[in-house]
Design an enzyme around this catalytic site. Structure first.
Site, PDB file in Angstrom:
ATOM      1  N   HIS A 199       0.819  -1.209   0.000  1.00 21.47           N
ATOM      2  CA  HIS A 199       0.000   0.000   0.000  1.00 21.47           C
ATOM      3  C   HIS A 199       0.855   1.263   0.000  1.00 21.47           C
ATOM      4  O   HIS A 199       2.064   1.244   0.248  1.00 21.47           O
ATOM      5  CB  HIS A 199      -0.960   0.007   1.197  1.00 21.47           C
ATOM      6  CG  HIS A 199      -0.299   0.038   2.549  1.00 21.47           C
ATOM      7  ND1 HIS A 199       0.125   1.200   3.153  1.00 21.47           N
ATOM      8  CD2 HIS A 199      -0.001  -0.965   3.423  1.00 21.47           C
ATOM      9  CE1 HIS A 199       0.638   0.930   4.329  1.00 21.47           C
ATOM     10  NE2 HIS A 199       0.593  -0.380   4.523  1.00 21.47           N
TER      11      HIS A 199
ATOM     12  N   CYS B  26       2.844  -4.905   6.915  1.00 19.68           N
ATOM     13  CA  CYS B  26       2.536  -4.710   5.498  1.00 19.68           C
ATOM     14  C   CYS B  26       3.699  -4.017   4.778  1.00 19.68           C
ATOM     15  O   CYS B  26       4.604  -3.470   5.399  1.00 19.68           O
ATOM     16  CB  CYS B  26       1.261  -3.885   5.332  1.00 19.68           C
ATOM     17  SG  CYS B  26      -0.246  -4.827   5.681  1.00 19.68           S
TER      18      CYS B  26
END
Length: 532
Positions: free
Chosen positions: A424, A443
């Site tokens: 992301h 992440c």
């Protein structure tokens, strides 16, 4: 019990173990006695292994290695075992001398049967090891979830019998250029070790252009042995030595400033054996991804390199810097498929992060920019009696709506998985300027998320920029599906070899390689000759 009756009982047991589509009736005594001694021996030796029992049963317990027409088959297996060390495999575990002795002793039916099953077992062990890896990494490190491409034993045996044995054995290891280059580097390091290694280590804390003396000579000599510098007799840290230091730093993930500081000196002083261990482990990691499929596009995240790459037909077509999980919130290793992206994403705070970082403050009466959510709908915190709850029984989900300060930035890239890991954007782009980029909760954050999106969308639209920016401008959370799913590999490679033949190394930031290297050494994989 007479020996012959005991053996016949084992034959019956072997038949009973075999997985079948229909119910088998145990053979009558007269039928059982009709088995030759050779078949009895094979059935007894294979009895503990269901796959081998099924394989031999389907061939009426006939031998496949100890018949005259199997000479090429035997030769291919023996040769592969002799060369197992080329792949950094635990050679001693295959018992090649025991197999040779069994083949030599196979002068009667019973011994032939025993040798035949021994050869099958050794073949299957070697084939699985060289194809999909000999370590079980998930049992060693909890954050490795790589599904190894181990093949069905029955299918392996069957395919081997139906193939050219030498060609089949040659095709078992990874066929990728990266694996071949690693093997070549392994040979080069072994030759270096046999010829004195890299030479004396650099006895200095740091060195810089203009310096002279014995430590500069030590630095010069090691860089020459490593292939970064042509032969030279200078004792000065001159422009050529500085250029060699820059090249070395770039190959080792160190800021390439041409000054041999503490990190550079430590990397230069690593031994040939250290590099050999890194290369052997890298070969094992390649085997974990050896699915035998040809993928025209891959997304490859190397955690130690802090980089995310798109690889099309074997070539890197896109690359961006990345932030990975912090040392106390490590990003796991696994493979999956990217299915879609979400533009203007909201952030649903993972429960583990919420319990650690947000819920205690909310229960204490502190403010929060996050929405409390129940059944997908916002809840007004003022209407909730927080004294009824604790961190463990807090009943609400936490959501951050789309916006410029959203923790996921403007886009996230999804490959749904049980680890809740994805790629992301991030509002904290300043972290991309750091050399070591381990700051996230697990992440992968991208330095160039929009360009990454354009690159992925270019295969399904003539105007990827217009499509993406048009959706972004609405401010609405929007899912865009990928027409073709893309394999994603999150790997932890601290060593690889570029196409120019130069070894690349990166720091073992999570300490995983140290653990796996010990496991490899305990399995008996050690450098033939080691020198600093």
């Amino acid at each position: 019990m007479p020996l012959r009756i005991a053996r016949l009982s084992l034959v019956a047991a072997a038949l009973a173990l075999a997985p079948v589509a229909v119910t088998l009736v145990a053979p009558a005594p007269a039928e059982a006695q009709a088995f030759s001694t050779l078949r009895q021996s094979i059935a007894e030796a294979a009895a503990a292994d269901e796959a081998l029992v099924a394989f031999y049963r389907d061939r009426d317990f006939e031998p496949v290695w100890t018949v005259s027409e199997a000479a090429d088959r035997r030769a291919a297996l023996i040769r592969a075992l002799e060369e197992a060390g080329n792949h950094g495999l635990p050679v001693a575990s295959y018992g090649i001398e025991g197999l040779r002795a069994a083949f030599r002793a196979a002068t009667n039916p019973w011994a032939r049967g025993q040798a035949d099953v021994m050869a099958s077992r050794i073949f299957l062990q070697y084939a699985q090891d060289v194809h999909g890896g000999f370590l079980d990494p998930s049992a060693i490190i909890p954050d490795i979830f790589q599904d190894q491409p181990h093949r069905d034993p029955y299918a392996l045996m069957t395919e081997f019998l139906d193939s050219n044995p030498h060609r089949f054995m040659a095709d078992l290891p990874p066929q990728s250029p990266g694996y071949v280059r690693l093997m070549r580097m392994k040979f080069e390091l072994e030759e270096l070790a046999a010829n004195g290694g890299y030479g004396p280590t650099v006895q200095a804390g740091s060195l810089r252009p203009g310096d002279t003396g014995p430590a500069v000579v030590q630095l010069r000599n090691r860089l020459m042995r490593m292939g970064y510098l042509e032969r030279s007799a200078t004792a000065e840290y001159d422009s050529r030595l500085q250029a060699a230091v820059v090249a070395f730093q770039a190959s080792n993930g160190i800021s390439a400033d041409g000054i041999a500081g503490a990190d550079t000196i430590a990397a230069v002083n690593r031994s040939v054996e250290d590099h050999w261990n890194e290369v052997v482990l890298a070969m094992e990691r390649h085997r974990w991804l050896n699915d035998g499929q040809v993928h025209d596009r891959l997304i490859f995240v190397n955690l130690t390199d802090f980089r995310t790459r798109v690889i099309d037909d074997g070539e890197v077509t896109f690359e961006t810097r990345s932030v990975i999980g912090a040392r106390d919130r490590q990003t796991p290793e696994f493979s999956d498929e990217m299915e879609h992206m979400v533009i203007n994403p909201s952030w649903w705070v993972p429960r583990s992060i919420a319990m650690r970082s947000y819920i205690p403050n909310i229960l204490a009466g502190g403010g929060t920019y996050l929405q409390l959510m129940a059944n997908g709908r916002p809840v007004n915190p003022a209407s909730v009696d927080m004294s009824r709850y604790t961190v463990s029984n807090f009943p609400f989900d936490l959501r951050q709506p789309p916006g410029p300060r959203n923790a996921l930035g403007t886009v996230k890239f999804m490959f749904p998985n049980r680890h809740a890991i994805y790629l992301h954007d991030t509002p904290e782009q300043h972290l991309m300027d750091r050399e070591v980029r381990a700051y996230s909760s697990g992440c992968i954050r991208l330095a160039d998320p929009h360009e990454f999106a354009y690159h992925l969308l270019a295969r399904q639209t003539d105007d990827p920029v217009g499509l993406f920016q048009g959706i972004l401008a609405t401010g609405n959370e929007t899912q865009v599906d990928l027409e073709t799913y893309i394999p994603v590999h999150l790997v932890y490679w601290t060593a690889w070899v570029e196409s120019d033949g130069r070894l690349q190394t990166r720091a073992d930031i999570y300490g995983r390689n140290a653990i796996l290297s010990r496991a490899i050494q305990q399995a008996g994989v050690v450098m033939p000759e080691a020198s600093s």
